[in-house]
Design a protein around this motif. Structure first.
Motif, PDB file in Angstrom:
ATOM      1  N   LYS A  75       0.820  -1.355  -0.013  1.00 19.24           N
ATOM      2  CA  LYS A  75      -0.124   0.036   0.213  1.00 19.24           C
ATOM      3  C   LYS A  75       0.839   1.384   0.116  1.00 19.24           C
ATOM      4  N   LEU A  76       1.956   1.140   0.966  1.00 22.04           N
ATOM      5  CA  LEU A  76       2.702   2.623   0.867  1.00 22.04           C
ATOM      6  C   LEU A  76       3.958   2.529  -0.090  1.00 22.04           C
ATOM      7  N   CYS A  77       4.053   1.321  -0.865  1.00 16.86           N
ATOM      8  CA  CYS A  77       5.115   1.244  -2.034  1.00 16.86           C
ATOM      9  C   CYS A  77       6.500   1.474  -1.339  1.00 16.86           C
ATOM     10  N   ARG A  78       6.855   1.199  -0.189  1.00 21.39           N
ATOM     11  CA  ARG A  78       8.137   1.092   0.137  1.00 21.39           C
ATOM     12  C   ARG A  78       8.367   0.240   1.251  1.00 21.39           C
ATOM     13  N   ARG A  79       9.507   0.163   1.893  1.00 24.15           N
ATOM     14  CA  ARG A  79       9.635  -0.799   2.864  1.00 24.15           C
ATOM     15  C   ARG A  79       9.285  -0.003   4.052  1.00 24.15           C
ATOM     16  N   LEU A  80       8.863  -0.749   5.105  1.00 21.81           N
ATOM     17  CA  LEU A  80       8.273  -0.205   6.413  1.00 21.81           C
ATOM     18  C   LEU A  80       9.332   0.533   7.157  1.00 21.81           C
ATOM     19  N   SER A  81      10.722   0.029   7.021  1.00 17.35           N
ATOM     20  CA  SER A  81      11.632   0.522   7.749  1.00 17.35           C
ATOM     21  C   SER A  81      11.766   2.175   7.597  1.00 17.35           C
ATOM     22  N   GLU A  82      11.246   2.625   6.143  1.00  9.03           N
ATOM     23  CA  GLU A  82      11.398   3.906   5.801  1.00  9.03           C
ATOM     24  C   GLU A  82      10.197   4.857   5.951  1.00  9.03           C
ATOM     25  N   VAL A  83       9.196   4.104   6.792  1.00  6.25           N
ATOM     26  CA  VAL A  83       7.979   4.762   6.806  1.00  6.25           C
ATOM     27  C   VAL A  83       7.904   5.330   8.425  1.00  6.25           C
ATOM     28  N   ARG A  84       7.516   6.516   8.617  1.00  3.73           N
ATOM     29  CA  ARG A  84       7.341   7.117   9.977  1.00  3.73           C
ATOM     30  C   ARG A  84       5.970   7.872  10.051  1.00  3.73           C
ATOM     31  N   VAL A  85       5.311   7.290  10.897  1.00  2.82           N
ATOM     32  CA  VAL A  85       3.794   7.790  11.183  1.00  2.82           C
ATOM     33  C   VAL A  85       4.010   8.820  12.076  1.00  2.82           C
ATOM     34  N   GLU A  86       3.688  10.165  11.879  1.00  2.00           N
ATOM     35  CA  GLU A  86       3.717  11.033  12.962  1.00  2.00           C
ATOM     36  C   GLU A  86       2.464  11.802  13.466  1.00  2.00           C
ATOM     37  N   SER A  87       1.528  11.605  12.775  1.00  6.39           N
ATOM     38  CA  SER A  87       0.013  12.163  13.055  1.00  6.39           C
ATOM     39  C   SER A  87      -1.017  11.169  13.380  1.00  6.39           C
ATOM     40  N   PRO A  88      -1.609  11.631  14.083  1.00  4.15           N
ATOM     41  CA  PRO A  88      -3.085  10.702  14.383  1.00  4.15           C
ATOM     42  C   PRO A  88      -3.614  10.435  13.461  1.00  4.15           C
ATOM     43  N   LYS A  89      -3.922  11.414  12.592  1.00  2.13           N
ATOM     44  CA  LYS A  89      -4.575  11.298  11.384  1.00  2.13           C
ATOM     45  C   LYS A  89      -4.000  10.147  10.371  1.00  2.13           C
ATOM     46  N   HIS A 142      -5.424  -7.332  16.928  1.00  2.00           N
ATOM     47  CA  HIS A 142      -4.160  -7.533  17.229  1.00  2.00           C
ATOM     48  C   HIS A 142      -2.979  -7.563  16.205  1.00  2.00           C
ATOM     49  N   ALA A 143      -3.429  -8.281  14.887  1.00  2.00           N
ATOM     50  CA  ALA A 143      -2.529  -8.219  13.926  1.00  2.00           C
ATOM     51  C   ALA A 143      -2.121  -6.685  13.458  1.00  2.00           C
ATOM     52  N   THR A 144      -3.272  -5.898  13.493  1.00  2.00           N
ATOM     53  CA  THR A 144      -3.168  -4.504  13.128  1.00  2.00           C
ATOM     54  C   THR A 144      -2.376  -3.706  13.868  1.00  2.00           C
ATOM     55  N   SER A 145      -2.566  -3.820  15.180  1.00  2.00           N
ATOM     56  CA  SER A 145      -1.609  -3.049  16.048  1.00  2.00           C
ATOM     57  C   SER A 145      -0.160  -3.450  16.100  1.00  2.00           C
ATOM     58  N   ARG A 146       0.026  -4.836  15.724  1.00  2.00           N
ATOM     59  CA  ARG A 146       1.285  -5.258  15.737  1.00  2.00           C
ATOM     60  C   ARG A 146       2.086  -4.908  14.605  1.00  2.00           C
ATOM     61  N   LEU A 167      -0.570   5.212  18.284  1.00  2.00           N
ATOM     62  CA  LEU A 167      -1.461   3.884  18.180  1.00  2.00           C
ATOM     63  C   LEU A 167      -2.382   3.652  19.194  1.00  2.00           C
ATOM     64  N   ASP A 168      -2.150   3.974  20.467  1.00  2.00           N
ATOM     65  CA  ASP A 168      -2.769   3.762  21.748  1.00  2.00           C
ATOM     66  C   ASP A 168      -3.933   4.731  21.364  1.00  2.00           C
ATOM     67  N   ALA A 202      -9.904   5.016  20.254  1.00  2.00           N
ATOM     68  CA  ALA A 202     -10.903   5.765  19.671  1.00  2.00           C
ATOM     69  C   ALA A 202     -11.553   4.616  18.670  1.00  2.00           C
ATOM     70  N   THR A 203     -11.102   3.727  18.386  1.00  2.00           N
ATOM     71  CA  THR A 203     -11.710   2.855  17.479  1.00  2.00           C
ATOM     72  C   THR A 203     -12.604   1.645  18.530  1.00  2.00           C
ATOM     73  N   ALA A 204     -12.177   1.435  19.763  1.00  2.00           N
ATOM     74  CA  ALA A 204     -12.898   0.540  20.620  1.00  2.00           C
ATOM     75  C   ALA A 204     -14.181   1.365  21.104  1.00  2.00           C
ATOM     76  N   GLU A 205     -13.993   2.774  21.075  1.00  2.00           N
ATOM     77  CA  GLU A 205     -15.256   3.223  21.644  1.00  2.00           C
ATOM     78  C   GLU A 205     -16.209   3.654  20.516  1.00  2.00           C
ATOM     79  N   ALA A 206     -15.825   3.820  19.308  1.00  2.00           N
ATOM     80  CA  ALA A 206     -16.860   3.717  17.934  1.00  2.00           C
ATOM     81  C   ALA A 206     -17.665   2.469  17.958  1.00  2.00           C
TER      82      ALA A 206
END
Length: 183
Positions: free
Chosen positions: A126-140, A157-161, A173-174, A179-183
């Motif tokens: 999906k991201l078209c790159r190695r996961l080691s190159e990806v840094r998620v910095e925003s909640p969005k 579980h798989a999604t979180s890991r 991630l927390d 937010a997902t659990a409350e929805a």
């Protein structure tokens, strides 16, 4: 003088022999479940008994087999589209496969599959790159990736890991999980 269309709105209604040939041509193009084939044949025939007879013949010749369709479909969706088991199961049920048959096929296909690794492979594609190159910095961003994995059929579980190594801040991630659990 113009030709009249049939009142039923069907382009042509087929007799038993032509209906069987139509079914064989449809099966030659792609595997169908019994429910899909029944729907396709019903649009071409006025008499449901003829549809049932054609389906019985196809089943007797083993040209239609929901178990085999479910098995090959599950393996294809796992290996080529990298989808999780929930999504594949829902798609099979939507295609008219019996619940027990669908569950068995999905369980067999995913039996030796590491769902976390499959989720990571899905993210790499999906991201078209190695996961080691990806840094998620925003909640969005994190919420978007979490939702993509959920739509792809991966469990929490798989999604979180899979997402845990992408976060610059572990609390992102927390927050998404809460937010997902409350929805």
């Amino acid at each position: 003088m113009m030709a009249m269309r049939p009142v039923s709105g069907r382009s042509t209604e087929l007799g038993p022999k032509k209906l069987f040939e139509f079914a064989l041509r449809a099966l030659a193009r792609k595997p169908h479940t019994v429910a899909e084939l029944r729907k396709k044949l019903s649009r071409r025939c006025a008499d449901e008994r003829e549809v049932a007879d054609v389906l019985q013949r196809l089943l007797a010749y083993r040209y239609v087999d929901d178990g085999q369709v479910a098995k090959s479909y599950s393996e294809f969706r796992r290996d080529c589209t990298l989808l999780g088991r929930r999504r594949v199961l829902n798609e099979l049920l939507r295609r008219g496969v019996d619940q027990a048959v669908a569950e068995s096929a999905v369980a067999e296909a995913y039996q030796n599959t590491d769902e976390v690794e499959l989720a990571r492979a899905f993210l790499r594609r999906k991201l078209c790159r190695r996961l080691s190159e990806v840094r998620v910095e925003s909640p969005k961003q994190m919420a978007r990736l979490y939702a993509a994995l959920a739509r792809a059929g991966f469990g929490a579980h798989a999604t979180s890991r899979a997402l845990s190594s992408l976060s610059a801040d572990p609390e992102l991630l927390d927050a998404v999980e809460v937010a997902t659990a409350e929805a």
